[in-house]
Motif scaffolding. Sequence first.
Motif: not given
Length: 141
Positions: A56-63, A71-79, A105-115
């Motif tokens: 495993v070289q990289a992981c992403a947790g998302y919902r 609207g409908r979006y994908l949120y990345v918890d962990d990248l 999945a028909g998302c209008a947006e893509f989001h993540l937070d970063s420290g």
Amino acid sequence: MSARIRLAETREDICRCYEVVFELRPHLKPEPFVEQVLRQQSQGYRLAFLEEGGKVQACAGYRFSESLSWGRYLYVDDLITASTARSRGFGGELLQWLQAEARAAGCAEFHLDSGVQRFGAHRFYLRERMDIIAHHFALKL
């Protein structure tokens, strides 16, 4: 879609992701990590991983979610890309895969937070054409 990227849906695959996720979330211990991922999966969390050379070289947790503001979006918890695998394109490949998942999945947006201290990650996100659109506030209870 990359054949190297798939979802961790078994205990074994989740456990294989631990070492990479630990680099971003060092407070996690292996067995509680697996149990927490399983709990979160029952709430819609997904854990994807990129594998190369049997490792495993990289992981992403998302919902997926929906809000009045986005609207409908994908949120990345962990990248996370393993520190030994950075600058090899794995993070960008996983980010592109996540964006394709969002579109499918028909998302209008893509989001993540970063420290705020993760300057290298910020350079990466900006290079990937992401914008800084908000400040995230938190209060420990």
